[in-house]
Design a protein around this motif. Structure first.
Motif, short mmCIF file in Angstrom:
data_model
loop_
_atom_site.label_atom_id
_atom_site.label_comp_id
_atom_site.label_asym_id
_atom_site.label_seq_id
_atom_site.Cartn_x
_atom_site.Cartn_y
_atom_site.Cartn_z
N LEU A 46 0.85 -1.18 0.00
CA LEU A 46 0.00 0.00 0.00
C LEU A 46 0.89 1.24 0.00
O LEU A 46 1.70 1.42 0.91
N VAL A 47 0.74 2.05 -1.04
CA VAL A 47 1.51 3.28 -1.19
C VAL A 47 0.53 4.43 -1.31
O VAL A 47 -0.20 4.53 -2.30
N GLU A 48 0.48 5.28 -0.30
CA GLU A 48 -0.48 6.39 -0.25
C GLU A 48 0.06 7.47 0.68
O GLU A 48 0.51 7.16 1.78
N ASP A 49 0.00 8.74 0.25
CA ASP A 49 0.55 9.82 1.06
C ASP A 49 -0.50 10.58 1.87
O ASP A 49 -0.16 11.40 2.70
N GLU A 50 -1.78 10.32 1.65
CA GLU A 50 -2.83 11.00 2.40
C GLU A 50 -3.26 10.11 3.57
O GLU A 50 -3.79 9.02 3.35
N PHE A 51 -3.06 10.60 4.79
CA PHE A 51 -3.25 9.78 5.99
C PHE A 51 -4.65 9.18 6.08
O PHE A 51 -4.79 7.99 6.39
N LEU A 52 -5.69 9.96 5.83
CA LEU A 52 -7.05 9.43 5.98
C LEU A 52 -7.35 8.32 4.97
O LEU A 52 -7.96 7.31 5.31
N ILE A 53 -6.89 8.49 3.75
CA ILE A 53 -7.07 7.45 2.74
C ILE A 53 -6.27 6.22 3.12
O ILE A 53 -6.75 5.09 3.03
N LEU A 54 -5.05 6.43 3.58
CA LEU A 54 -4.19 5.34 4.00
C LEU A 54 -4.83 4.52 5.12
O LEU A 54 -4.89 3.29 5.05
N ALA A 55 -5.34 5.19 6.13
CA ALA A 55 -5.96 4.50 7.26
C ALA A 55 -7.19 3.71 6.80
O ALA A 55 -7.38 2.55 7.20
#
Length: 126
Positions: A11-20
């Motif tokens: 999982l590669v994502e820089d936006e915390f809410l989307i990541l969580a």
């Protein structure tokens, strides 16, 4: 049962809410999150050596294109899906990658990732 069950998903994502949210959804699909990575350097390190079956890759990480990560995944034959707020672009086409535009639903992302996994499995048997 989800096509992701018992799989390891980078999982590669820089936006915390989307990541969580994605971490929870991947776990709910009975899969294991690899990483997650929030920067290009972290993502590239994992893409080059971590054990995984597939990847969800944000196309733009804090202003940097994730092309090197896509290239590393491609060299290893690991299927992935780009997620992006930019829509389908020449990057998607260049890497032959499926793309899911933000905002997206889990169902749409899971469907595209499942199709990428199926496509990769078919290519290995050819």
């Amino acid at each position: 049962m989800s096509i992701l069950a018992n799989r390891r998903v980078l999982l590669v994502e820089d936006e915390f809410l989307i990541l969580a949210m994605l971490c929870d959804m991947i776990a709910d699909a009975s899969a294991t999150v690899v990483g997650p990575a929030t920067t290009l350097d972290e993502a590239l390190q994992l893409a080059k050596g971590a054990e995984m079956d597939a990847a969800i890759l944000d196309m733009n990480l804090n202003g940097q294109w994730s092309d090197p990560v896509a290239e590393a995944l491609g060299q290893r034959g690991i299927p992935f899906v780009f997620t992006t707020g930019y829509g389908v672009t020449e990057r998607s086409q260049r890497f032959g990658a499926r793309t899911v535009a933000k905002p997206y639903t889990w169902e749409a992302l899971e469907r595209e990732l499942g199709q990428a996994i199926s496509d990769a499995a078919r290519q290995k048997t050819v």
